[in-house]
Scaffold this motif. Structure first.
Motif, PDB file in Angstrom:
ATOM      1  N   ARG A   1     -30.244  21.724 -10.746  1.00 17.15           N
ATOM      2  CA  ARG A   1     -30.872  20.649  -9.893  1.00 17.15           C
ATOM      3  C   ARG A   1     -32.347  20.731  -9.706  1.00 17.15           C
ATOM      4  O   ARG A   1     -33.030  19.644  -9.740  1.00 17.15           O
ATOM      5  N   ASN A   2     -32.694  22.032  -9.736  1.00 17.21           N
ATOM      6  CA  ASN A   2     -34.154  22.031  -9.396  1.00 17.21           C
ATOM      7  C   ASN A   2     -34.870  21.906 -10.663  1.00 17.21           C
ATOM      8  O   ASN A   2     -36.058  21.696 -10.587  1.00 17.21           O
TER       9      ASN A   2
ATOM     10  N   ILE B   1     -32.527  13.735  -5.508  1.00 13.26           N
ATOM     11  CA  ILE B   1     -32.502  15.209  -6.013  1.00 13.26           C
ATOM     12  C   ILE B   1     -32.843  16.446  -5.266  1.00 13.26           C
ATOM     13  O   ILE B   1     -32.655  17.409  -4.889  1.00 13.26           O
TER      14      ILE B   1
ATOM     15  N   PRO C   1     -34.729  16.780  -1.461  1.00 12.06           N
ATOM     16  CA  PRO C   1     -34.872  16.329  -0.215  1.00 12.06           C
ATOM     17  C   PRO C   1     -36.254  16.435   0.182  1.00 12.06           C
ATOM     18  O   PRO C   1     -36.648  15.848   1.241  1.00 12.06           O
ATOM     19  N   ARG C   2     -37.144  17.201  -0.478  1.00 13.55           N
ATOM     20  CA  ARG C   2     -38.612  17.157   0.137  1.00 13.55           C
ATOM     21  C   ARG C   2     -39.581  15.879   0.016  1.00 13.55           C
ATOM     22  O   ARG C   2     -40.271  15.816   0.426  1.00 13.55           O
TER      23      ARG C   2
ATOM     24  N   GLU D   1     -42.257  14.095   6.555  1.00 17.24           N
ATOM     25  CA  GLU D   1     -41.258  14.844   6.864  1.00 17.24           C
ATOM     26  C   GLU D   1     -40.147  14.101   7.612  1.00 17.24           C
ATOM     27  O   GLU D   1     -40.596  13.480   8.735  1.00 17.24           O
TER      28      GLU D   1
ATOM     29  N   ASP E   1     -38.593  15.312   9.853  1.00 12.14           N
ATOM     30  CA  ASP E   1     -38.155  16.575  11.048  1.00 12.14           C
ATOM     31  C   ASP E   1     -38.774  16.049  12.370  1.00 12.14           C
ATOM     32  O   ASP E   1     -39.809  15.707  12.424  1.00 12.14           O
TER      33      ASP E   1
ATOM     34  N   PRO F   1     -34.728  25.344  -2.539  1.00 14.84           N
ATOM     35  CA  PRO F   1     -35.242  23.980  -1.704  1.00 14.84           C
ATOM     36  C   PRO F   1     -34.263  22.782  -1.717  1.00 14.84           C
ATOM     37  O   PRO F   1     -34.805  21.855  -1.001  1.00 14.84           O
ATOM     38  N   THR F   2     -33.547  22.606  -2.729  1.00 14.14           N
ATOM     39  CA  THR F   2     -32.687  21.249  -2.560  1.00 14.14           C
ATOM     40  C   THR F   2     -31.151  21.617  -2.146  1.00 14.14           C
ATOM     41  O   THR F   2     -30.394  20.594  -2.331  1.00 14.14           O
TER      42      THR F   2
ATOM     43  N   GLN G   1     -30.047  20.652   7.566  1.00 15.10           N
ATOM     44  CA  GLN G   1     -31.546  20.571   7.089  1.00 15.10           C
ATOM     45  C   GLN G   1     -31.739  21.529   6.012  1.00 15.10           C
ATOM     46  O   GLN G   1     -30.969  22.332   5.636  1.00 15.10           O
ATOM     47  N   TYR G   2     -32.851  21.286   5.211  1.00 23.49           N
ATOM     48  CA  TYR G   2     -33.232  21.885   3.943  1.00 23.49           C
ATOM     49  C   TYR G   2     -34.485  22.963   4.336  1.00 23.49           C
ATOM     50  O   TYR G   2     -35.192  22.858   5.467  1.00 23.49           O
TER      51      TYR G   2
ATOM     52  N   HIS H   1     -37.218  23.409   3.692  1.00 23.95           N
ATOM     53  CA  HIS H   1     -38.717  22.895   3.965  1.00 23.95           C
ATOM     54  C   HIS H   1     -38.879  22.408   5.501  1.00 23.95           C
ATOM     55  O   HIS H   1     -39.978  22.193   6.091  1.00 23.95           O
ATOM     56  N   GLN H   2     -37.792  22.202   6.288  1.00 18.67           N
ATOM     57  CA  GLN H   2     -37.905  21.635   7.528  1.00 18.67           C
ATOM     58  C   GLN H   2     -37.674  22.867   8.422  1.00 18.67           C
ATOM     59  O   GLN H   2     -37.872  22.740   9.668  1.00 18.67           O
TER      60      GLN H   2
END
Lengths: 313, 358
Positions: A226-227, A300, A302-303, A311, A313, B125-126, B171-172, B174-175
């Protein structure tokens, strides 16, 4: 997300307008008119002029353009000059099937084989599979597909007689053109996936995955693939657009009545409405593919956020 | 706890002996070599130590001293080309050097888990962090259903001090901040209550206030779960705050070993002395920070004799030719240094890491 997509669609309209304008001008610079070919010679200058008047081609270019735009907004792409009385949309529809079939078969096979090769090559870095993959990738990128096509026709079609050499009669006729087209996506995806997977496999989270006690296969599928996929998706957009809209050389070699050969014919015949229709179709499809790629990024990785506030968040 | 261990004993392919009083980890004369383009690196050369339940061993040394390779050898995750070519590693009664890879997979994560230096990059990260914690149970506890797994994830997040777990699990990485990510790593590592936790410089990438919190958390969890911990570090402050026992590594060997007091107050080896001298002291007047001159030995062609000889201020002729024997000083304190041999000419009181000008 919705806001983002609608903004992108608005940009798409602007881009399309620019493309339509530019193509219209370029097309008018092409020498000749639709009705000065040999087969119209017998009509004589008076009849030719009458035909020009009938299609509004005697008007100044700017008023022709405005009229075309007006029709376009009503969804009317005009009728073909070369196939009289056939609306452009009809002509397109009759030719898109073969191109789409060959293109999607080539993409699916190419990606499946290419990506698997890339992953295994990276996993067994510097092993024999890695070298094979690199050789295939270099050949696939550097050997033009019409050379592959000719070889396939000669050996598979003529010498061994396994599959039909050309024409478009059954699904079997689509196999050789698809295989010939397959090598380019195969090679580029193998190379990209290999590079990306190598990079991902050296990441710390792969070590974490291994330290959790999982099998190599699960590690590759769940954590590495995936990455490694993101950069591959980037090349996917243009690749799909190019292949699905037909390959000129391949369609010519295998006598496939696809959209690529239609494009060549329409330019040779000065068939203005078909040229314009095809251009709009190609560009819209291309832009849509790129938009789809951008959207699939977010699925793919989430960032990546599409909206401006980054973000979540 | 006992129940968990019982079902792994029943699972096929895993053989564990009774480990009530045996050390969790016992390493005997382990050597690790790694094949590289520049030759074979003798990364670890005959290392022995053991660790019992609830105790913490700190392995201290500079980069390239072999501390990370020692730990990777223990859990069987040496880099490509790396092998344990000598010695035995016994982990919860299982000889790691002879175990099949499939058995090792069952051991990793279940009996021993590892946390790494950089929490920013050691989480996928994913993938949402909840699933990364849950994966431990998916891999090792097929008997647990989804709700049991989820309950355990919540429990672990609570244990490592992450609030609002219901939201956090989705959450992922990066959060999360760096310190929070290291807490997640600890939660992952301890999900199945392993007997041994290996922490490879767990605080190096974190800022100082967070470092203290993470160490506090590790201490706290150890008290609750009685896990044995091997912590790799080059930070002597970390050693002082968490370790029971310290092993100082240099050039692929353990050159001094002992309790924390032994190492801090009655160190024997000139290298240990040099390490302690290089710690900045807040109450001292402005002066250049001490550093040991020279660089660590090349482990492709390791020097004969004591690996530290070339940089040692108390070097004697014997040091360059013969590997020093391990000298015992009582109470588990030992050092590999010729200075403590009866025949040594230089008095041990003159231990100094600064080379004498000749």
């Amino acid at each position: 997300m919705t806001a983002y997509v609608s903004r992108r669609l608005a940009y798409m309209m602007v881009t399309l307008f620019a493309i339509v304008t530019l193509t219209f001008c370029l097309m008018k610079i092409l020498p000749g008119t639709p009705f000065d070919e040999e087969r119209f010679m017998s009509l004589g200058p008076a009849r030719q002029a009458a035909l020009m008047r009938q299609y509004g081609l005697d008007q100044p270019v700017h008023s022709q353009f405005l009229r075309y735009l007006g029709n376009l907004f009503r969804g009317d792409l005009g009728t073909s000059y070369f196939y009289p009385d056939r609306p452009v949309l009809d002509v397109l529809r009759s030719r898109i099937g073969p191109s789409a079939l060959i293109g999607s078969q080539a993409i699916l096979m190419g990606l499946a084989v290419g990506m698997s090769m890339g992953i295994v090559a990276a996993w067994r870095h510097n092993g024999s599979m890695d070298y094979i993959t690199m050789v295939v990738a270099v050949l696939g990128v550097s050997v033009p597909n019409f050379v592959v096509a000719a070889l396939l026709q000669y050996y598979v079609g003529l010498r061994w007689g396994i599959l039909p050499v050309a024409f478009w009669k059954s699904w079997a006729h689509s196999v050789l053109p698809s295989v010939a087209l397959m090598f380019s996506p195969l090679a580029s995806s193998a190379r990209f996936v290999r590079t990306e997977t190598l990079d991902v496999l050296s990441q710390d989270y792969i070590q974490t995955a291994r330290s959790k006690g999982m099998s190599e296969r699960r590690m590759l599928v769940r954590h590495a693939l995936r990455n490694a996929l993101l950069p591959v998706v980037t090349i996917l957009g243009p690749m799909i657009a190019n292949l699905l809209t037909g390959s000129l050389a391949i369609e010519k070699i295998f006598s496939v009545p696809g959209i690529g050969s239609l494009f060549v014919e329409s330019i040779q015949n000065n068939d203005y409405p078909v040229i314009m229709g095809l251009t709009i179709f190609f560009s819209a499809f291309y832009i849509l593919c790129i938009l789809l790629v951008d959207i699939s990024y977010t699925l793919i990785d989430p960032r990546i956020r599409l909206s401006k506030g980054s973000e979540g968040d | 706890m006992a129940g968990i261990r019982a079902d792994v004993e029943a699972s096929p392919g895993t053989v564990f002996k009774d480990v009530i009083n045996a050390p969790v980890l016992s390493v005997k004369d382990m050597s690790v070599s790694i094949k590289t383009d520049n030759g074979i690196v003798r990364a670890v050369r005959g290392v022995s130590f053991s660790l019992s339940q609830g105790k913490t061993l700190a392995i201290v040394g500079e980069s390239g001293s072999g501390k990370t390779m020692t730990c990777k050898g223990i859990i069987g995750l040496l880099p490509p080309g790396g092998v344990i070519d000598n010695g035995t590693v016994t982990l919860c009664g299982l000889d790691v050097t002879r175990a099949h890879e499939k058995t090792m997979r069952q051991v990793r994560g279940f009996n021993v888990s590892m946390i790494f230096q950089d929490p920013l990059t050691s989480l996928n990260p994913t993938t949402p962090i909840g699933r990364q914690i849950e994966e431990m149970m998916v891999l090792h506890r097929p008997d647990m259903n989804e709700s049991a797994r989820k309950a355990r994830v919540f429990e672990m997040l609570d244990l490592v001090g992450i609030s609002n777990p219901a939201e956090r699990i989705r959450q992922y990485p990066h959060q999360f901040s760096g310190g929070m990510r290291q807490r997640v790593m600890i939660a992952i590592a301890l999900t199945l209550s392993p007997k041994l936790l290996i922490a490879d410089e767990p605080t190096t990438a974190l800022d100082v206030t967070i470092q203290a919190q993470i160490l506090e958390l590790m201490n706290d969890i150890q008290r609750k779960t009685n896990t044995a911990i091997v912590i790799i570090t080059h930070n002597l402050g970390v050693v002082a705050s968490v370790a029971d026992h310290v092993a100082v590594m240099y050039g692929g060997r353990i050159i001094e070993e002992g309790g924390v007091e032994n190492i801090f107050y009655s160190r024997k080896h000139p290298y240990t002395q040099g390490l302690l001298d290089s710690v900045p002291k807040i109450n001292r007047a402005k002066e250049r920070l001490f550093s040991i001159p020279g660089s660590p030995p090349d482990l492709v062609n390791p020097p004969e004799g004591c690996p530290f000889a070339a940089r040692c201020g108390s070097r004697m002729r014997v040091c360059g030719s013969y590997v020093p024997p391990i000298m015992e000083f009582g109470g588990g304190h030992s050092a590999a240094c010729w200075l403590y041999d009866k025949r040594a000419t230089a008095p041990p009181s003159a231990v100094s890491a600064t080379p004498m000008l000749s």
